[in-house]
Design a protein around this motif. Structure first.
Motif, PDB file in Angstrom:
ATOM      1  N   UNK A  24       0.608 -16.603 -38.046  1.00 21.57           N
ATOM      2  CA  UNK A  24       0.806 -16.658 -36.595  1.00 21.57           C
ATOM      3  C   UNK A  24       0.614 -15.274 -35.972  1.00 21.57           C
ATOM      4  N   UNK A  25       0.995 -14.231 -36.696  1.00 25.02           N
ATOM      5  CA  UNK A  25       0.762 -12.867 -36.200  1.00 25.02           C
ATOM      6  C   UNK A  25      -0.744 -12.594 -36.158  1.00 25.02           C
ATOM      7  N   UNK A  26      -1.447 -12.988 -37.212  1.00 24.40           N
ATOM      8  CA  UNK A  26      -2.902 -12.790 -37.238  1.00 24.40           C
ATOM      9  C   UNK A  26      -3.567 -13.529 -36.074  1.00 24.40           C
ATOM     10  N   UNK A  27      -3.184 -14.789 -35.872  1.00 30.78           N
ATOM     11  CA  UNK A  27      -3.814 -15.566 -34.808  1.00 30.78           C
ATOM     12  C   UNK A  27      -3.469 -15.040 -33.424  1.00 30.78           C
ATOM     13  N   UNK A  28      -2.289 -14.482 -33.264  1.00 29.50           N
ATOM     14  CA  UNK A  28      -1.953 -13.828 -31.991  1.00 29.50           C
ATOM     15  C   UNK A  28      -2.928 -12.686 -31.734  1.00 29.50           C
ATOM     16  N   UNK A  29      -3.164 -11.892 -32.765  1.00 32.41           N
ATOM     17  CA  UNK A  29      -4.106 -10.777 -32.642  1.00 32.41           C
ATOM     18  C   UNK A  29      -5.528 -11.245 -32.393  1.00 32.41           C
ATOM     19  N   UNK A  30      -5.950 -12.286 -33.133  1.00 32.45           N
ATOM     20  CA  UNK A  30      -7.307 -12.808 -32.924  1.00 32.45           C
ATOM     21  C   UNK A  30      -7.495 -13.217 -31.463  1.00 32.45           C
ATOM     22  N   UNK A  31      -6.503 -13.936 -30.939  1.00 30.82           N
ATOM     23  CA  UNK A  31      -6.615 -14.451 -29.572  1.00 30.82           C
ATOM     24  C   UNK A  31      -6.606 -13.317 -28.536  1.00 30.82           C
ATOM     25  N   UNK A  32      -5.661 -12.397 -28.665  1.00 29.07           N
ATOM     26  CA  UNK A  32      -5.575 -11.315 -27.689  1.00 29.07           C
ATOM     27  C   UNK A  32      -6.814 -10.430 -27.726  1.00 29.07           C
ATOM     28  N   UNK A  33      -7.297 -10.125 -28.909  1.00 30.32           N
ATOM     29  CA  UNK A  33      -8.516  -9.318 -29.005  1.00 30.32           C
ATOM     30  C   UNK A  33      -9.730 -10.089 -28.492  1.00 30.32           C
ATOM     31  N   UNK A  34      -9.729 -11.401 -28.696  1.00 37.32           N
ATOM     32  CA  UNK A  34     -10.818 -12.236 -28.175  1.00 37.32           C
ATOM     33  C   UNK A  34     -10.862 -12.160 -26.646  1.00 37.32           C
ATOM     34  N   UNK A  35      -9.673 -12.119 -26.023  1.00 36.98           N
ATOM     35  CA  UNK A  35      -9.626 -12.021 -24.566  1.00 36.98           C
ATOM     36  C   UNK A  35     -10.242 -10.714 -24.071  1.00 36.98           C
ATOM     37  N   UNK A  36     -10.143  -9.672 -24.901  1.00 39.41           N
ATOM     38  CA  UNK A  36     -10.759  -8.392 -24.535  1.00 39.41           C
ATOM     39  C   UNK A  36     -12.254  -8.474 -24.787  1.00 39.41           C
ATOM     40  N   UNK A  37     -12.618  -8.811 -26.007  1.00 39.63           N
ATOM     41  CA  UNK A  37     -14.021  -9.045 -26.378  1.00 39.63           C
ATOM     42  C   UNK A  37     -14.048  -9.758 -27.728  1.00 39.63           C
ATOM     43  N   UNK A  38     -14.860 -10.785 -27.862  1.00 46.00           N
ATOM     44  CA  UNK A  38     -14.923 -11.515 -29.132  1.00 46.00           C
ATOM     45  C   UNK A  38     -15.268 -10.641 -30.337  1.00 46.00           C
ATOM     46  N   UNK A 106      -2.955  -5.211 -38.361  1.00 43.37           N
ATOM     47  CA  UNK A 106      -3.154  -6.378 -37.481  1.00 43.37           C
ATOM     48  C   UNK A 106      -2.046  -6.523 -36.438  1.00 43.37           C
ATOM     49  N   UNK A 107      -0.809  -6.260 -36.815  1.00 39.57           N
ATOM     50  CA  UNK A 107       0.292  -6.336 -35.850  1.00 39.57           C
ATOM     51  C   UNK A 107       0.167  -5.230 -34.804  1.00 39.57           C
ATOM     52  N   UNK A 108      -0.211  -4.046 -35.246  1.00 42.25           N
ATOM     53  CA  UNK A 108      -0.393  -2.924 -34.316  1.00 42.25           C
ATOM     54  C   UNK A 108      -1.532  -3.221 -33.342  1.00 42.25           C
ATOM     55  N   UNK A 109      -2.636  -3.782 -33.861  1.00 41.68           N
ATOM     56  CA  UNK A 109      -3.767  -4.154 -32.998  1.00 41.68           C
ATOM     57  C   UNK A 109      -3.340  -5.208 -31.982  1.00 41.68           C
ATOM     58  N   UNK A 110      -2.502  -6.150 -32.419  1.00 37.80           N
ATOM     59  CA  UNK A 110      -1.993  -7.187 -31.515  1.00 37.80           C
ATOM     60  C   UNK A 110      -1.171  -6.559 -30.395  1.00 37.80           C
ATOM     61  N   UNK A 111      -0.304  -5.629 -30.755  1.00 34.75           N
ATOM     62  CA  UNK A 111       0.522  -4.951 -29.747  1.00 34.75           C
ATOM     63  C   UNK A 111      -0.335  -4.201 -28.724  1.00 34.75           C
ATOM     64  N   UNK A 112      -1.283  -3.421 -29.222  1.00 34.75           N
ATOM     65  CA  UNK A 112      -2.127  -2.645 -28.304  1.00 34.75           C
ATOM     66  C   UNK A 112      -2.989  -3.549 -27.431  1.00 34.75           C
ATOM     67  N   UNK A 115      -0.678  -5.067 -24.772  1.00 40.67           N
ATOM     68  CA  UNK A 115      -0.316  -4.075 -23.749  1.00 40.67           C
ATOM     69  C   UNK A 115      -1.494  -3.835 -22.806  1.00 40.67           C
ATOM     70  N   UNK A 116      -2.680  -3.718 -23.375  1.00 41.82           N
ATOM     71  CA  UNK A 116      -3.888  -3.527 -22.562  1.00 41.82           C
ATOM     72  C   UNK A 116      -4.076  -4.698 -21.596  1.00 41.82           C
ATOM     73  N   UNK A 117      -3.958  -5.917 -22.132  1.00 43.18           N
ATOM     74  CA  UNK A 117      -4.150  -7.102 -21.286  1.00 43.18           C
ATOM     75  C   UNK A 117      -3.057  -7.231 -20.227  1.00 43.18           C
ATOM     76  N   UNK A 118      -1.834  -6.904 -20.584  1.00 39.52           N
ATOM     77  CA  UNK A 118      -0.740  -6.963 -19.615  1.00 39.52           C
ATOM     78  C   UNK A 118      -0.917  -5.916 -18.524  1.00 39.52           C
ATOM     79  N   UNK A 129       2.695 -13.468 -26.964  1.00 41.50           N
ATOM     80  CA  UNK A 129       1.885 -13.130 -28.141  1.00 41.50           C
ATOM     81  C   UNK A 129       1.978 -11.643 -28.483  1.00 41.50           C
ATOM     82  N   UNK A 130       2.231 -10.822 -27.480  1.00 38.64           N
ATOM     83  CA  UNK A 130       2.364  -9.379 -27.698  1.00 38.64           C
ATOM     84  C   UNK A 130       3.673  -9.046 -28.418  1.00 38.64           C
ATOM     85  N   UNK A 131       4.753  -9.692 -28.032  1.00 36.15           N
ATOM     86  CA  UNK A 131       6.042  -9.385 -28.664  1.00 36.15           C
ATOM     87  C   UNK A 131       6.247 -10.149 -29.978  1.00 36.15           C
ATOM     88  N   UNK A 132       5.447 -11.161 -30.229  1.00 38.79           N
ATOM     89  CA  UNK A 132       5.618 -11.957 -31.450  1.00 38.79           C
ATOM     90  C   UNK A 132       5.607 -11.106 -32.723  1.00 38.79           C
TER      91      UNK A 132
END
Length: 175
Positions: A24-38, A106-112, A115-118, A129-132
């Motif tokens: 679930x942490x990995x998928x949070x990161x995949x999704x958030x990074x996808x929103x920035x760029x696939x 991966x968790x650090x990438x998810x956080x960053x 934060x960028x998207x927020x 997904x950021x705090x997960x």
């Protein structure tokens, strides 16, 4: 030789819970990074595959649970793709907190990413997904490793450098 304590085969529910939490942490990161760029999402995906393969090559092949169902289900999978290693290597390995940095990326990438998207625009899903990963780090992992996996793992009784490191750190906090 006396048989070590622990599960010979972990219950399937522990395998499912432990994998759902980490993935679930990995998928949070995949999704958030996808929103920035696939492309960033794909880069994280490739890195996660690399991390998983590293765990199999460096740990699972030498573990007591090679060919068996461990708390993460990796022992059975390892036998399909990798030759059995040397169990002695598992117990002799030294581990420190810096060895966990690659698996924390991966968790650090998810956080960053979150934060960028927020910063761009507030969104409740993005916030969740950021705090997960933080919730998993401070609540999920202690339950999985401290209650479900390590206390029931035969390898931890034989010798596990990760369990030893966390036991030493826990004892320092109690002094």
């Amino acid at each position: 030789m006396k048989q070590p304590k622990g599960f010979e085969r972990f219950p399937l529910w522990i395998v499912l819970v432990s994998n759902l939490v980490s993935w679930s942490v990995y998928f949070s990161g995949f999704y958030l990074l996808y929103l920035i760029t696939p492309a960033l999402s794909l880069l994280l995906f490739v890195y996660v595959i690399y991390l998983e393969l590293s765990v199999y090559r460096e740990g699972c092949v030498n573990c007591y649970y090679y060919g068996k169902r461990c708390a993460f289900g990796r022992g059975k999978i390892a036998k399909i793709f990798f030759k059995k290693g040397e169990p002695k290597k598992f117990t002799e390995k030294e581990v420190s907190m810096k060895d966990f940095l690659p698996s924390s990326l991966p968790a650090i990438a998810t956080l960053f990413a979150g934060i960028y998207l927020l910063y761009q625009s507030f969104n409740w899903l993005v916030l969740g997904l950021t705090v997960w990963p933080i919730i998993v780090m401070f609540l999920g992992n202690p339950i999985i490793y401290g209650k479900l996996a390590c206390p029931n793992c035969k390898q931890s009784y034989i010798g596990c450098p990760v369990c030893e490191m966390f036991k030493k750190r826990a004892m320092k906090g109690k002094k």
